[in-house]
Write a protein that holds these residues in place. Structure first.
Motif, PDB file in Angstrom:
ATOM      1  N   ASN A  91      35.734  17.789  12.210  1.00 19.36           N
ATOM      2  CA  ASN A  91      35.342  18.951  11.396  1.00 19.36           C
ATOM      3  C   ASN A  91      36.386  20.056  11.465  1.00 19.36           C
ATOM      4  OD1 ASN A  91      32.846  18.610   9.984  1.00 19.36           O
ATOM      5  ND2 ASN A  91      31.860  18.411  11.967  1.00 19.36           N
TER       6      ASN A  91
ATOM      7  N   VAL B 154      27.083  21.007   4.555  1.00 16.62           N
ATOM      8  CA  VAL B 154      27.084  19.554   4.768  1.00 16.62           C
ATOM      9  C   VAL B 154      26.854  19.233   6.242  1.00 16.62           C
ATOM     10  CG1 VAL B 154      28.569  17.506   4.733  1.00 16.62           C
ATOM     11  CG2 VAL B 154      28.452  18.989   2.747  1.00 16.62           C
ATOM     12  N   CYS B 155      27.475  19.993   7.137  1.00 19.51           N
ATOM     13  CA  CYS B 155      27.289  19.753   8.572  1.00 19.51           C
ATOM     14  C   CYS B 155      25.838  19.990   8.994  1.00 19.51           C
ATOM     15  CB  CYS B 155      28.219  20.640   9.393  1.00 19.51           C
ATOM     16  SG  CYS B 155      29.918  20.093   9.380  1.00 19.51           S
TER      17      CYS B 155
ATOM     18  N   LEU C 165      23.787  17.050   7.688  1.00 21.54           N
ATOM     19  CA  LEU C 165      24.037  15.846   8.490  1.00 21.54           C
ATOM     20  C   LEU C 165      23.447  15.962   9.890  1.00 21.54           C
ATOM     21  CD1 LEU C 165      27.680  14.928   7.425  1.00 21.54           C
ATOM     22  CD2 LEU C 165      25.560  13.752   6.835  1.00 21.54           C
ATOM     23  N   SER C 166      23.407  17.167  10.440  1.00 21.78           N
ATOM     24  CA  SER C 166      22.798  17.325  11.763  1.00 21.78           C
ATOM     25  C   SER C 166      21.301  17.053  11.702  1.00 21.78           C
ATOM     26  CB  SER C 166      23.062  18.720  12.328  1.00 21.78           C
ATOM     27  OG  SER C 166      22.303  19.689  11.651  1.00 21.78           O
TER      28      SER C 166
ATOM     29  N   TYR D 281      19.897  15.033   9.403  1.00 23.96           N
ATOM     30  CA  TYR D 281      19.738  13.627   9.051  1.00 23.96           C
ATOM     31  C   TYR D 281      19.975  12.711  10.262  1.00 23.96           C
ATOM     32  CZ  TYR D 281      20.339   9.172   6.672  1.00 23.96           C
ATOM     33  OH  TYR D 281      20.219   7.877   6.294  1.00 23.96           O
ATOM     34  N   PHE D 282      21.094  12.932  10.971  1.00 24.22           N
ATOM     35  CA  PHE D 282      21.433  12.079  12.108  1.00 24.22           C
ATOM     36  C   PHE D 282      20.794  12.540  13.410  1.00 24.22           C
ATOM     37  CE2 PHE D 282      25.238  11.125   9.427  1.00 24.22           C
ATOM     38  CZ  PHE D 282      24.933   9.792   9.225  1.00 24.22           C
TER      39      PHE D 282
ATOM     40  N   TRP E 293      26.966  17.647  15.029  1.00 28.05           N
ATOM     41  CA  TRP E 293      27.193  18.052  13.641  1.00 28.05           C
ATOM     42  C   TRP E 293      26.903  19.535  13.461  1.00 28.05           C
ATOM     43  CZ3 TRP E 293      29.887  15.541  10.255  1.00 28.05           C
ATOM     44  CH2 TRP E 293      29.973  14.164  10.308  1.00 28.05           C
TER      45      TRP E 293
END
Length: 92
Positions: free
Chosen positions: A28, A58-59, A62-63, A65-66, A71
């Motif tokens: 990143n 986006v980060c 994604l944090s 989601y994952f 993230w």
């Protein structure tokens, strides 16, 4: 063989932890440095700001989601460093 040894993956030593989170934060920051330098050469400070905001969003997505804090930490570092970079560019 003890229970702890059975729970460890075969290629991982007991004292070593995977370093995947640091790689995510590093990537990143490398992406941030890349487009910041390109925007400074092209005289596009506004473009760097918009890209920074997009990268932070986006980060954060994604944090969630994952479910990884790395993230979120990457996005937070990009936000803090990016804000201070923008302030420094405006003052110059």
């Amino acid at each position: 063989m003890t229970e702890e040894e059975q729970l460890q993956p075969p290629n991982q030593l007991p004292g070593n932890k995977p370093q995947g989170g640091i790689k995510i934060v590093g990537i990143n920051l490398a992406v941030f440095v890349g487009y910041t330098l390109l925007s400074l050469l092209a005289d596009g400070g506004v473009i760097a700001g918009l890209l920074m905001v997009a990268q932070v969003i986006v980060c954060i997505i994604l944090s969630l989601y994952f479910r990884k804090w790395s993230w979120f930490l990457g996005g937070l570092l990009v936000l803090v460093i990016g804000f201070s970079t923008c302030v420094a560019i405006i003052r110059i």
